[in-house]
Design an enzyme around this catalytic site. Structure first.
Site, short mmCIF file in Angstrom:
data_model
loop_
_atom_site.label_atom_id
_atom_site.label_comp_id
_atom_site.label_asym_id
_atom_site.label_seq_id
_atom_site.Cartn_x
_atom_site.Cartn_y
_atom_site.Cartn_z
N HIS A 1 -7.01 -5.78 -0.64
CA HIS A 1 -5.91 -4.85 -0.40
C HIS A 1 -5.21 -5.17 0.92
CE1 HIS A 1 -3.92 -0.91 -1.09
NE2 HIS A 1 -3.90 -0.85 0.22
N ASP B 1 -9.50 -4.02 -5.74
CA ASP B 1 -8.82 -3.06 -4.86
C ASP B 1 -9.39 -1.67 -5.07
OD1 ASP B 1 -7.11 -1.56 -3.34
OD2 ASP B 1 -5.28 -2.48 -4.10
N SER C 1 0.83 -1.19 0.00
CA SER C 1 0.00 0.00 0.00
C SER C 1 0.88 1.26 0.00
CB SER C 1 -0.97 -0.05 1.20
OG SER C 1 -1.96 0.93 1.08
#
Length: 325
Positions: free
Chosen positions: A300, A271, A139
Site C-alpha cells: 500500500h 493491501d 490511498s
C-alpha cells in the site's frame, strides 16, 4: 536509473498559505509559476498528486521524479501536502496569494472534508483554469480525488488514477479494524503521548532517526521529513485518520458512474486497507471500468521503495491521453 533521476530532475519546494494553513508544494520540472509563464513551452497539462495519510509530500519525491522522467519530461508533476501535515522551516518564506480563500471559510480544515476543500482551493488559485489536469490519488488521496470530480465539474480533469484506493469500508478492512479503536477511542491519548515523547527531542536526534529510517526503507529525498516526528503534524494525521474510519464507509457509486471513463483503479493483492474483495466488488459493479489488480506484491505504501515500478505503470496508462496534448 535512480541516481540519474536524482541528478537531472529539478524539484522546486514552496511553502504557501492555502486556506490560511501552511502547505508544502513540491513541483517537479522547470515550471514553477504556471500563471505567469507566458513562454511558448508552457505546458498544457499538470499532473497533480494527492497523497495518502500522513500527507508528507516529501516522501513522494522519488515517485514524482520517476514519473516526470517516465512521461519524457513533457509535463510538470506536482505533489501537495495535506493541511496541517507540514510546517515550514523557520528560515523558509511562506508565499501568499490575494485569491486565497479566507481560513474561516473552510470549516474543520484538518478533517476529511476540509482536506478536500484545501485541494480545491489550491487548484483554483494556483493553476490556470484552462490547464488540463491529471489527478493521481494514493490511498485517502483517491477519496479526495473523487470528491474533486464531484464538487468541481468545471475543472478540466482528463484522467484520475486511483492507486490503492481507500474509498469504502475503511473501518471494516483488516487494518481498519485495528485503526478504528486506536484513532477513534484513544485519539486523545495519542495526542498527549506525541507531545510528551517527541516535543522535547532535539532536532538533531529527530533528523538522525529519520535518516536511519529512510536508509532502512531505501528511500531517498532531498527535502526534510522532520514533520514525520513533529507532534502538531502527527496529531493532525491522527485526527484525519479518525474521520476516515467514520466517514469512508459507502462507495460513491454515483460519482464513479458519472466519471467512469476518466477513472483507473489500481488495487493491491497484499493491501490490508483495501483488500482484494474490494477489487472484486468493483469489477462486479463496474464491469466496463478500468479496474486493475496489482500483479506484483507492491505494498500500500508504494512510495517506500516501489516508486519506479509505479511511475512506469502510471506513465503507460496515461500514454494515449498525453499523446493528444
Amino acid at each position: 536509473m535512480d541516481s540519474e533521476i536524482k541528478e537531472e530532475i529539478p524539484v522546486h519546494e514552496e511553502f504557501i498559505l492555502c486556506c490560511g494553513v501552511e502547505t508544502q508544494v513540491l513541483k517537479c520540472g522547470p515550471w514553477t509559476d504556471l500563471f505567469n509563464d507566458q513562454s511558448a513551452n508552457r505546458p498544457k497539462l499538470l499532473i497533480f498528486v494527492i497523497t495518502g495519510n500522513p500527507g508528507f509530500s516529501a516522501a513522494y519525491v522519488p515517485f514524482v521524479k520517476a514519473l516526470y522522467s517516465s512521461v519524457n519530461k513533457r509535463f510538470p508533476v506536482w505533489v501537495i501536502s495535506h493541511a496541517g501535515h507540514a510546517l515550514a522551516p523557520k528560515d523558509k518564506k511562506i508565499l501568499t496569494t490575494s485569491d486565497d480563500p479566507n481560513a474561516q471559510e473552510v470549516k474543520d480544515i484538518y478533517g476529511l472534508c476540509g482536506q478536500v476543500e484545501h485541494k480545491l482551493a489550491f487548484l483554483r488559485t494556483h493553476v490556470p483554469k484552462e490547464m488540463k489536469l491529471v489527478l493521481i490519488g494514493h490511498s485517502i488521496g483517491c477519496y479526495i480525488s473523487l470528491q474533486i470530480l464531484k464538487l468541481a465539474p468545471e475543472l478540466p480533469i482528463i484522467r484520475s488514477l486511483l492507486l490503492f484506493p481507500t474509498i469504502e469500508r475503511m473501518s471494516e478492512s483488516p487494518n481498519g479494524r485495528i485503526a478504528t479503536p486506536l484513532f477513534c477511542r484513544f485519539r486523545y491519548a495519542l495526542y498527549v503521548s506525541a507531545y510528551l515523547l517527541l516535543k522535547p527531542w532535539p532536532e538533531k536526534i529527530k533528523s538522525l532517526m529519520i535518516r536511519k529510517y529512510l536508509q532502512m526503507m531505501n528511500l531517498q529525498t532531498e527535502f526534510s521529513l522532520l514533520n514525520m516526528l513533529e507532534p502538531f503534524c502527527l496529531v493532525n494525521a491522527a485526527y484525519l485518520a479518525s474521520q476516515e474510519m467514520m466517514d469512508v464507509v459507502k462507495r460513491d457509486n454515483e460519482t464513479i458512474k458519472e466519471h467512469l471513463s476518466k477513472l483507473t483503479f489500481y488495487y493491491g493483492t497484499v493491501d490490508a486497507w483495501c483488500p482484494k474483495e474490494y477489487y472484486e466488488d468493483m469489477k462486479k459493479d463496474f464491469p466496463e471500468g478500468d479496474i486493475r489488480l496489482c500483479e506484483k506484491k507492491i505494498p500500500h505504501a508504494f512510495v517506500l521503495g516501489f516508486h519506479q515500478e509505479m511511475a512506469d505503470m502510471v506513465a503507460d496508462w496515461l500514454k494515449d491521453d498525453l499523446s493528444k496534448i
